[in-house]
Scaffold this motif. Structure first.
Motif, PDB file in Angstrom:
ATOM      1  N   VAL A   1      -6.306  -1.452  -6.332  1.00 22.72           N
ATOM      2  CA  VAL A   1      -7.197  -0.724  -5.153  1.00 22.72           C
ATOM      3  C   VAL A   1      -7.022   0.747  -5.418  1.00 22.72           C
ATOM      4  O   VAL A   1      -7.937   1.354  -5.291  1.00 22.72           O
ATOM      5  CB  VAL A   1      -6.737  -1.400  -3.819  1.00 22.72           C
ATOM      6  N   ALA A   2      -5.951   1.195  -5.692  1.00 24.96           N
ATOM      7  CA  ALA A   2      -5.570   2.752  -5.566  1.00 24.96           C
ATOM      8  C   ALA A   2      -5.863   3.229  -6.700  1.00 24.96           C
ATOM      9  O   ALA A   2      -5.802   4.438  -6.983  1.00 24.96           O
ATOM     10  CB  ALA A   2      -4.132   3.032  -5.224  1.00 24.96           C
ATOM     11  N   GLY A   3      -6.474   2.418  -7.820  1.00 21.87           N
ATOM     12  CA  GLY A   3      -6.857   2.935  -9.277  1.00 21.87           C
ATOM     13  C   GLY A   3      -5.954   3.251 -10.131  1.00 21.87           C
ATOM     14  O   GLY A   3      -6.102   3.904 -11.105  1.00 21.87           O
ATOM     15  N   HIS A   4      -4.695   2.728  -9.933  1.00 26.15           N
ATOM     16  CA  HIS A   4      -3.722   3.034 -11.157  1.00 26.15           C
ATOM     17  C   HIS A   4      -3.173   1.901 -11.856  1.00 26.15           C
ATOM     18  O   HIS A   4      -2.606   2.030 -12.747  1.00 26.15           O
ATOM     19  CB  HIS A   4      -2.152   3.070 -10.249  1.00 26.15           C
ATOM     20  N   LEU A   5      -4.206   0.681 -11.967  1.00 30.67           N
ATOM     21  CA  LEU A   5      -4.204  -0.454 -12.838  1.00 30.67           C
ATOM     22  C   LEU A   5      -5.586  -0.816 -12.893  1.00 30.67           C
ATOM     23  O   LEU A   5      -6.619  -0.817 -12.002  1.00 30.67           O
ATOM     24  CB  LEU A   5      -3.365  -1.576 -12.093  1.00 30.67           C
ATOM     25  N   ALA A   6      -5.795  -1.126 -14.295  1.00 29.75           N
ATOM     26  CA  ALA A   6      -7.023  -1.825 -14.487  1.00 29.75           C
ATOM     27  C   ALA A   6      -7.367  -3.217 -13.984  1.00 29.75           C
ATOM     28  O   ALA A   6      -6.374  -3.852 -13.722  1.00 29.75           O
ATOM     29  CB  ALA A   6      -7.390  -1.806 -15.890  1.00 29.75           C
TER      30      ALA A   6
ATOM     31  N   VAL B   1       4.433   3.773 -12.574  1.00 30.62           N
ATOM     32  CA  VAL B   1       3.726   2.231 -12.251  1.00 30.62           C
ATOM     33  C   VAL B   1       4.670   0.912 -13.029  1.00 30.62           C
ATOM     34  O   VAL B   1       4.822   0.071 -12.244  1.00 30.62           O
ATOM     35  CB  VAL B   1       2.296   2.173 -12.729  1.00 30.62           C
ATOM     36  N   PRO B   2       5.302   1.287 -14.132  1.00 28.72           N
ATOM     37  CA  PRO B   2       5.973   0.242 -14.686  1.00 28.72           C
ATOM     38  C   PRO B   2       7.027   0.123 -14.020  1.00 28.72           C
ATOM     39  O   PRO B   2       7.636  -1.008 -13.978  1.00 28.72           O
ATOM     40  CB  PRO B   2       6.230   0.805 -16.227  1.00 28.72           C
ATOM     41  N   ARG B   3       7.701   1.149 -13.367  1.00 30.81           N
ATOM     42  CA  ARG B   3       8.849   0.970 -12.774  1.00 30.81           C
ATOM     43  C   ARG B   3       8.839   0.528 -11.414  1.00 30.81           C
ATOM     44  O   ARG B   3       9.553  -0.439 -10.897  1.00 30.81           O
ATOM     45  CB  ARG B   3       9.621   2.415 -12.467  1.00 30.81           C
TER      46      ARG B   3
ATOM     47  N   GLU C   1       0.830  -1.442  -0.193  1.00 29.60           N
ATOM     48  CA  GLU C   1      -0.059   0.054   0.107  1.00 29.60           C
ATOM     49  C   GLU C   1       0.875   1.294  -0.113  1.00 29.60           C
ATOM     50  O   GLU C   1       0.727   2.232  -0.698  1.00 29.60           O
ATOM     51  CB  GLU C   1      -0.909  -0.068   1.080  1.00 29.60           C
ATOM     52  N   ASP C   2       1.947   1.130   0.714  1.00 32.70           N
ATOM     53  CA  ASP C   2       2.811   2.614   0.849  1.00 32.70           C
ATOM     54  C   ASP C   2       3.470   2.617  -0.550  1.00 32.70           C
ATOM     55  O   ASP C   2       3.633   3.601  -1.266  1.00 32.70           O
ATOM     56  CB  ASP C   2       3.822   2.159   1.938  1.00 32.70           C
ATOM     57  N   THR C   3       3.989   1.430  -1.228  1.00 35.13           N
ATOM     58  CA  THR C   3       4.736   1.437  -2.520  1.00 35.13           C
ATOM     59  C   THR C   3       3.671   2.080  -3.370  1.00 35.13           C
ATOM     60  O   THR C   3       3.918   2.932  -4.215  1.00 35.13           O
ATOM     61  CB  THR C   3       5.158   0.103  -2.767  1.00 35.13           C
ATOM     62  N   ALA C   4       2.432   1.706  -3.560  1.00 34.48           N
ATOM     63  CA  ALA C   4       1.551   2.112  -4.489  1.00 34.48           C
ATOM     64  C   ALA C   4       1.322   3.673  -4.436  1.00 34.48           C
ATOM     65  O   ALA C   4       1.044   4.380  -5.529  1.00 34.48           O
ATOM     66  CB  ALA C   4       0.187   1.522  -4.308  1.00 34.48           C
ATOM     67  N   ARG C   5       1.542   4.007  -3.281  1.00 34.74           N
ATOM     68  CA  ARG C   5       1.470   5.709  -3.118  1.00 34.74           C
ATOM     69  C   ARG C   5       2.374   6.484  -3.502  1.00 34.74           C
ATOM     70  O   ARG C   5       2.451   7.459  -4.122  1.00 34.74           O
ATOM     71  CB  ARG C   5       1.433   5.929  -1.598  1.00 34.74           C
TER      72      ARG C   5
END
Length: 149
Positions: free
Chosen positions: A143-148, A119-121, A105-109
């Motif tokens: 969950v964060a909305g950064h990937l479909a 996101v790819p990195r 979750e922290d990483t997704a931020r």
């Protein structure tokens, strides 16, 4: 003295490690790394790079793990700045350490600053750490909305 040494350029660290050991002060090395880890993230990445180039990869990895105890936004800004300056390997090492130490979750931020670019990195860094880290990050990014889905 250790605080002053921590503020010096990262390329100086391998020689300082040798001198500390020679003087019987090897135990101060861990404290020095902790002080270096409190520097701006780009300096931490440069110091870790210098340690790795000097054959002290374990010290460099330890430094990066200590250095990622900072907000996701700062990591994102540093990664993008390093890449803009042509230092993609340093940026990748910083992200790999972040992925390894922080929660998914922290990483997704980290991606919030620029999802298209980060996101790819982040996924590549997670993949390099472990398949389970990659799975966890994929879920957190969705969950964060950064990937479909």
């Amino acid at each position: 003295m250790l605080c002053e040494a921590a503020a010096r350029p990262g390329a100086w660290l391998p020689a300082l490690r040798t001198e500390l050991e020679r003087a019987g002060l090897g135990a101060d090395w861990t404290t020095l790394l902790w002080e270096v880890a409190s520097q701006p993230a780009a300096r931490v990445a440069a110091a870790a790079d210098a340690l790795a180039l000097a054959g002290r990869g374990d010290d460099g990895r330890l430094l990066l793990r200590q250095g990622v105890a900072r907000p996701a936004g700062e990591i994102a800004d540093t990664v993008m700045a390093l890449e803009d300056e042509g230092m993609a390997p340093r940026a990748g090492a910083l992200l790999a350490a972040y992925v390894e130490v922080r929660s998914a979750e922290d990483t997704a931020r980290v991606a919030e600053r620029d999802p298209f670019r980060l996101v790819p990195r982040l996924l590549a860094a997670a993949r390099a750490v472990s398949p389970s880290r990659e799975r966890d990050l994929i879920h957190a990014l969705r969950v964060a909305g950064h990937l479909a889905a």
